[in-house]
Scaffold this active site. Structure first.
Site, PDB file in Angstrom:
ATOM      1  N   ASP A   9       0.854  -1.184   0.000  1.00  0.00           N
ATOM      2  CA  ASP A   9       0.000   0.000   0.000  1.00  0.00           C
ATOM      3  C   ASP A   9       0.889   1.233   0.000  1.00  0.00           C
ATOM      4  O   ASP A   9       2.090   1.168   0.317  1.00  0.00           O
ATOM      5  CB  ASP A   9      -0.907   0.009   1.229  1.00  0.00           C
ATOM      6  CG  ASP A   9      -2.112   0.930   1.053  1.00  0.00           C
ATOM      7  OD1 ASP A   9      -2.314   1.441  -0.063  1.00  0.00           O
ATOM      8  OD2 ASP A   9      -2.855   1.136   2.031  1.00  0.00           O
ATOM      9  N   GLU A  50       1.875   3.806  -4.048  1.00  0.00           N
ATOM     10  CA  GLU A  50       1.385   2.426  -4.124  1.00  0.00           C
ATOM     11  C   GLU A  50       2.285   1.568  -5.002  1.00  0.00           C
ATOM     12  O   GLU A  50       2.576   0.411  -4.659  1.00  0.00           O
ATOM     13  CB  GLU A  50      -0.051   2.437  -4.657  1.00  0.00           C
ATOM     14  CG  GLU A  50      -1.055   2.961  -3.636  1.00  0.00           C
ATOM     15  CD  GLU A  50      -2.382   3.364  -4.237  1.00  0.00           C
ATOM     16  OE1 GLU A  50      -3.342   3.550  -3.474  1.00  0.00           O
ATOM     17  OE2 GLU A  50      -2.455   3.521  -5.473  1.00  0.00           O
ATOM     18  N   ASP A  75      -5.181  -2.867  -2.339  1.00  0.00           N
ATOM     19  CA  ASP A  75      -6.474  -2.201  -2.432  1.00  0.00           C
ATOM     20  C   ASP A  75      -6.485  -1.116  -3.506  1.00  0.00           C
ATOM     21  O   ASP A  75      -7.450  -0.360  -3.617  1.00  0.00           O
ATOM     22  CB  ASP A  75      -6.909  -1.633  -1.082  1.00  0.00           C
ATOM     23  CG  ASP A  75      -5.947  -0.603  -0.523  1.00  0.00           C
ATOM     24  OD1 ASP A  75      -5.601   0.352  -1.236  1.00  0.00           O
ATOM     25  OD2 ASP A  75      -5.543  -0.738   0.643  1.00  0.00           O
ATOM     26  N   ASP A 124      -1.148  -0.851   5.023  1.00  0.00           N
ATOM     27  CA  ASP A 124      -1.607   0.517   5.253  1.00  0.00           C
ATOM     28  C   ASP A 124      -0.972   1.107   6.505  1.00  0.00           C
ATOM     29  O   ASP A 124      -0.525   2.261   6.523  1.00  0.00           O
ATOM     30  CB  ASP A 124      -3.131   0.525   5.373  1.00  0.00           C
ATOM     31  CG  ASP A 124      -3.680   1.886   5.763  1.00  0.00           C
ATOM     32  OD1 ASP A 124      -3.711   2.790   4.919  1.00  0.00           O
ATOM     33  OD2 ASP A 124      -4.070   2.044   6.939  1.00  0.00           O
ATOM     34  N   HIS A 270       2.675  -4.796  43.365  1.00  0.00           N
ATOM     35  CA  HIS A 270       3.000  -5.164  44.745  1.00  0.00           C
ATOM     36  C   HIS A 270       3.286  -3.928  45.598  1.00  0.00           C
ATOM     37  O   HIS A 270       3.591  -2.846  45.087  1.00  0.00           O
ATOM     38  CB  HIS A 270       4.214  -6.095  44.764  1.00  0.00           C
ATOM     39  CG  HIS A 270       5.454  -5.456  44.195  1.00  0.00           C
ATOM     40  ND1 HIS A 270       6.235  -4.568  44.900  1.00  0.00           N
ATOM     41  CD2 HIS A 270       6.027  -5.576  42.977  1.00  0.00           C
ATOM     42  CE1 HIS A 270       7.252  -4.174  44.148  1.00  0.00           C
ATOM     43  NE2 HIS A 270       7.152  -4.770  42.977  1.00  0.00           N
ATOM     44  N   GLU A 346       8.701 -10.175  37.136  1.00  0.00           N
ATOM     45  CA  GLU A 346       9.296  -8.931  36.653  1.00  0.00           C
ATOM     46  C   GLU A 346      10.429  -9.253  35.682  1.00  0.00           C
ATOM     47  O   GLU A 346      10.954 -10.374  35.636  1.00  0.00           O
ATOM     48  CB  GLU A 346       9.801  -8.088  37.841  1.00  0.00           C
ATOM     49  CG  GLU A 346      10.465  -6.763  37.465  1.00  0.00           C
ATOM     50  CD  GLU A 346       9.549  -5.827  36.689  1.00  0.00           C
ATOM     51  OE1 GLU A 346       9.310  -6.110  35.496  1.00  0.00           O
ATOM     52  OE2 GLU A 346       9.099  -4.808  37.252  1.00  0.00           O
TER      53      GLU A 346
END
Length: 465
Positions: A9, A50, A75, A124, A270, A346
């Site tokens: 695109d 395009e 498209d 896109d 925590h 963590e």
């Protein structure tokens, strides 16, 4: 023979105006994204952008396998019809680009298909990321791209087959909520958030600033565990601009009745440890402190607030000591058991464990700069944010499946909470540096059966006051 799908695109903000392209190469057999390409090309027309996206996609596919069969999906009716030989190419800017595209593969190996714009979201998004980067005067960076995450949710919404991906990885899930309500004629307004172009400010193991946003609170009242006004719902700025006509149902877009009750994660950081007020890196790489006296008091206050609210149905905790102590304090008040989940640990900060940010800057300047610049960089002997993201996303998938339709308290740490919020919003990795979470703060994210995610609360500390 391998088969690739190339989606491409391009866009121009002005036509002609600042322009960029995006393209992606997908393995047709597995649906796996193999290559992405995007570039800001300066002032150009949509059609030029395009075509340049097509050329980039075909070149990327050829680099992977020059003998492959390639199915191009775009498209752009103009490009598809011209490259298929059904329309003549008359414009002088198009002819050399079309000729270049035709030379990359033998014509017998390439087919073309027009698809509607909503099925070309990946390319896109890449094109828009490239234009955004060009506006900031920088080159598009794959490490900062969220196009792949957005595309998974968009393709799932359109029922395009692809490998199953984690729910809520991108705000494109909002499109599914809107589509489900499209038949009702509902209209409304919503609030969204997007982040870009800000110099990252690191947070170690503490945070004090509340980050709040206003939106419709009606749908949140019965599921957030602690009273608070901070509600964040919506989609990124890019998505809002593309879908301003139908953003939000009237009762808050995260609560369409036909999706059923969500799995709601109430995220409790925590309580404070001795390292928290000193702002030291405290991960899972050896520093596993207990709660301080202040932290134990915070856990008690959180427990009292959850008991008063009465919405928590289960408790899941990181296996680290400070989370287990916090979780058990709440569990004792609510009469619930605590389940441990390794994915909620963590980050392992490796050699930085126990150090302040200033000490890390002094002792490991090059490694720190790399860590701030890329989610794939890890502290020496530690874990990258990209690795943490994969781990947390896998844990989220397990838990949303196990607790569908229920409200669950997850007691965990700064990075896992920020990661869950980031993935729900479809925000880029650098957004981890732009959120702060106080000790014993509460956030909330809801996950619907269609994969849509709604951030409902962030860094609420009202129960501690």
């Amino acid at each position: 023979m391998r088969e690739f799908i190339v989606e491409a695109d391009g866009g121009s903000r002005g036509n002609p105006g600042p322009a960029g392209y995006g393209s992606v190469v997908i393995d047709a057999a597995t649906g796996e994204t193999l290559r992405e390409a995007a570039e800001y090309i300066g002032v150009a027309t949509n059609n030029v952008a395009e075509y340049k996206g097509l050329v980039a996609g075909l070149k990327a596919a050829r680099q992977l396998d020059p003998a492959a069969s390639v199915h191009v999906r775009m498209d752009s009716k103009l490009v598809v019809e011209q490259m298929s030989g059904r329309w003549k190419i008359k414009h002088p800017d198009m002819k050399p680009l079309a000729a270049e595209a035709a030379r990359i593969f033998p014509s017998s190996q390439v087919t073309y298909e027009w698809i509607p714009r909503e099925k070309n979201k990946h390319a896109d998004r890449l094109a828009n990321e490239a234009m955004d980067a060009g506006k900031r005067g920088v080159a598009w960076s794959p490490s900062a791209s969220t196009a792949e995450l957005d595309a998974r949710a968009a393709r799932a919404a359109a029922a395009v087959p692809e490998p199953s991906g984690p729910p809520g990885d991108a705000v494109a899930g909002a499109a599914r909520a809107r589509a489900a309500l499209a038949g009702t004629g509902a209209a409304g307004t919503g609030a969204g958030a997007g982040v870009s172009g800000v110099t990252p400010v690191p947070q170690a193991d503490t945070g004090v600033a509340s980050v709040t946003g206003a939106a419709d609170v009606t749908a949140v009242a019965d599921v957030t565990a602690v009273a608070g006004e901070a509600v964040v719902t919506g989609e990124s700025a890019d998505r809002r601009a593309a879908s301003s006509a139908a953003r939000t149902p009237p009762v808050g877009w995260a609560a369409p009745a036909d999706l059923g009750a969500p799995a709601t994660f109430v995220l409790l950081r925590h309580g404070e440890t001795p390292l928290t007020p000193e702002k030291r890196f405290s991960g899972s790489g050896g520093t596993d402190p207990s709660l301080s006296a202040v932290g134990r008091e915070q856990a008690e206050r959180a427990a009292a607030a959850f008991a008063a609210r009465g919405t928590i149905q289960a408790i899941v905790s990181s296996p680290l000591r400070r989370c287990q102590e916090t979780a058990r304090t709440v569990a004792a008040r609510l009469g619930l058991d605590v389940r441990l989940e390794e994915g909620l640990r963590e980050t392992d900060f490796g050699a930085w464990e126990g150090l302040t940010f200033g000490e890390v800057r002094e002792r490991h300047p090059e490694e720190l700069n790399a860590w701030l610049a890329s989610p794939k960089a890890a502290p020496p002997g530690g874990e990258s944010f990209a690795a943490v993201s994969r781990r947390v996303a896998a844990a989220r998938d397990r838990l949303t499946s196990a607790y569908a339709g229920r409200t669950v308290l997850l007691v965990t740490h700064v990075t896992p909470i920020k990661t869950l919020v980031r993935l729900a919003l479809g925000a880029p990795p650098e957004s981890l540096f732009r959120m702060e979470l106080a000790a014993a703060s509460v956030s909330a994210v809801a996950y619907y059966a269609d994969g849509n995610a709604s951030v409902r609360l962030l860094n609420d500390t009202s129960h501690l006051r």
